[in-house]
Design an enzyme around this catalytic site. Sequence first.
Site, PDB file in Angstrom:
ATOM      1  CD  GLU A  87      -3.123  29.743  11.285  1.00 48.68           C
ATOM      2  OE1 GLU A  87      -1.956  30.193  11.435  1.00 48.68           O
ATOM      3  OE2 GLU A  87      -3.282  28.391  10.783  1.00 48.68           O
ATOM      4  CG  HIS A 103       3.917  45.974 -15.080  1.00 50.44           C
ATOM      5  ND1 HIS A 103       3.857  46.575 -16.318  1.00 50.44           N
ATOM      6  CD2 HIS A 103       4.701  46.912 -14.298  1.00 50.44           C
ATOM      7  CE1 HIS A 103       4.812  47.576 -16.144  1.00 50.44           C
ATOM      8  NE2 HIS A 103       5.280  47.729 -15.051  1.00 50.44           N
ATOM      9  CE  LYS A 113      -3.201  20.748  11.962  1.00 54.77           C
ATOM     10  NZ  LYS A 113      -2.793  21.592  13.185  1.00 54.77           N
TER      11      LYS A 113
END
Lengths: 400, 400
Positions: B249, B275, B391
Amino acid sequence: MKYQHNFNPTISDEDIFEEIVIEKEDIGYYNLVHQDGSVFKKYAEGVKQKNIVVIGIGGSTLGTYAIYKFLKYSKNLSKKLYFLETTDPIDIKSKLENIELDDTLFIVISKSGTTIETISIFKYINSLIKCDKNNTLVITESDSKLSEYAKANEIMSFNIPKNVGGRFSVFSAVGLVPLAIVGIDIDQLLSGAKEMHDSFFSKTQTYERVLKKARFFVEYKNSFNINVVFSYSSRLEGFNKWYIQLWGESLGKIDINSTRQGLTPIGIIGPIDQHSFLQLIVEGRRDKTVTVIKVEDFDSNLVIPSVRLEGLEELDYIDGIEFSSLINEQADATIESINNLNDIPCDVISIDSVNEKSIAALMYEYELLTSVCAKFMYINAYDQPGVEAGKIILKQKLKK
Amino acid sequence: MKYQHNFNPTISDEDIFEEIVIEKEDIGYYNLVHQDGSVFKKYAEGVKQKNIVVIGIGGSTLGTYAIYKFLKYSKNLSKKLYFLETTDPIDIKSKLENIELDDTLFIVISKSGTTIETISIFKYINSLIKCDKNNTLVITESDSKLSEYAKANEIMSFNIPKNVGGRFSVFSAVGLVPLAIVGIDIDQLLSGAKEMHDSFFSKTQTYERVLKKARFFVEYKNSFNINVVFSYSSRLEGFNKWYIQLWGESLGKIDINSTRQGLTPIGIIGPIDQHSFLQLIVEGRRDKTVTVIKVEDFDSNLVIPSVRLEGLEELDYIDGIEFSSLINEQADATIESINNLNDIPCDVISIDSVNEKSIAALMYEYELLTSVCAKFMYINAYDQPGVEAGKIILKQKLKK
């Protein structure tokens, strides 16, 4: 003006499909969907212990964890599943503190049979409680050292087929046995995977979708070297981890031209990571594709109540909205804001609901997608030669 | 032959440092290390409830979670900390089921005061139990709507300074209050952060290290656009998530030349992700730097016992090794195998032990590193304009 060209795609969808059909004879995971789960279910019914501890790492746990994490709060499960998968001493100690060991079945899973993390932890468990045929189960290759151990101690064992790689093994005994024991419907898992299998091999929707997507990922891999899976449910956190292993370990390879390949997987969770990673997607370099995964039906009626909070009245417009609607609207708003930018490749997968079929279908489709990408990239999806050097160095260090 | 050039670095370490010193006057996080934690500790001492539930998302929870997750099994903590940070209905319901609500303090944290996830969840909590000055605490900006709510209901509140961004707020009330309440030594946290602060601003080791590293990351950002943090302890899982937010960010931005910048953070855990992700690092495209984080002293004497497992004798060489040695040898083997390749940039951070000072020092150094990278990249580390569009779209959807 005349014009000639040979700008055909280097490899056609049809050719890829033919290669997959041929590969299907040798690579075992494709055909796991045809299994009869009866033998696993019968064993599961006989398990009396309340706690199930899987000792394994990587492909031996990630798929099982993905399915368990997705379903555990939505199903009425009869037993609890735990995973011991790391050599971090604090992790081992804190997990074992909360488990009643004399009411526990230990499932030791290792394809090779000699995975150092798995055997270390199993040795430690042996020092805490007697491990024998009454409280231990082994899942491994038929001729491994771990299989020898099981035979020598008359401990029940299930086989991992030699031609099923660890990260493609979730629909083998590796995933199905522990999941059946805790009460997850493995017939429904196999059925969800089989639907994808059939749709792919009959060249209908799954075939279309997977081929299109794989071709895009591979053709644009030099621009978009990062593939973000943005899952809008915390229940998919395990799926994200499983995807990262599947994608990273299968596609991070050297191709037939000795060229390094690799598409980098990232798994994030919505809406949480709207507050973390989304800024980078939106304003950062155009090196990422984004796949949003939504759950259509959370089977929840949790509602934001009409509670008056003095001072916060401007947020009263959220009153009465179901949380399941809110999270899906958040996903849609993210998708719309990404699509509005017009330069970030983005696709959306909506899975039906929080049940066995949905998660199994999603996982099987990702296995197919991985196999098809590998074909386009001229690499072997099923080996992992890059991790051997570290293992040899470790052995030398420890033997000193 | 004669030769002239002006190939000097575009910006010197000295210039960057001067800019940081100037920025320090306005950007609040740098100076949080000088706080006196007494007021937080005094409040914490008065908290009677056994369960502490933080309601927040992103920067309001990630730093606190990172420190709590790192320390919770190594300290004798008096209270339990929970985080409600997503609108996923299954997540909310399953977490609340396990918490005795009438023995719980709810800490509502939102810098803006109107974070939709946070207020939705808080409204829901209000429908389950009466939230008032006896069981609620607010942490927000001094003039937010949430602050108004607190005042109207005589609920205690702590301020988030306006010039401290969410993702840089862990050493403000946001992190220190909940951590102090559960029994973590916040003086030691501040002291660990302050050591890094002093070492950086007196231009000694931290300065050298951070400048060198940031310059490398930025100068090679087009080749190595991905920065992997490979933490060798499951206790650092929260740190990894916090790092991903901080890095993603802060650095995913458009620079002063209107060019998209961005270094992509990835957090993985050793040995588990040996792994999973290691194959991609080793054989995949050379687009990644790797930072290995080791814990020198786990303060654990958990040993792999000398248990004889018939069939598995070839692994007896691990008998008697402490798990803490094993995990660190695994880290060293991974580092050695990466360094042997000679073309993957790799650095190693060893933190002393599982205590407050170690984790705080690590986090503060990463904050400094982020600020310095942003300076080299000519971007603003402290805003997040890219998430606003989503938003607005969400609000429109919900108001329909």
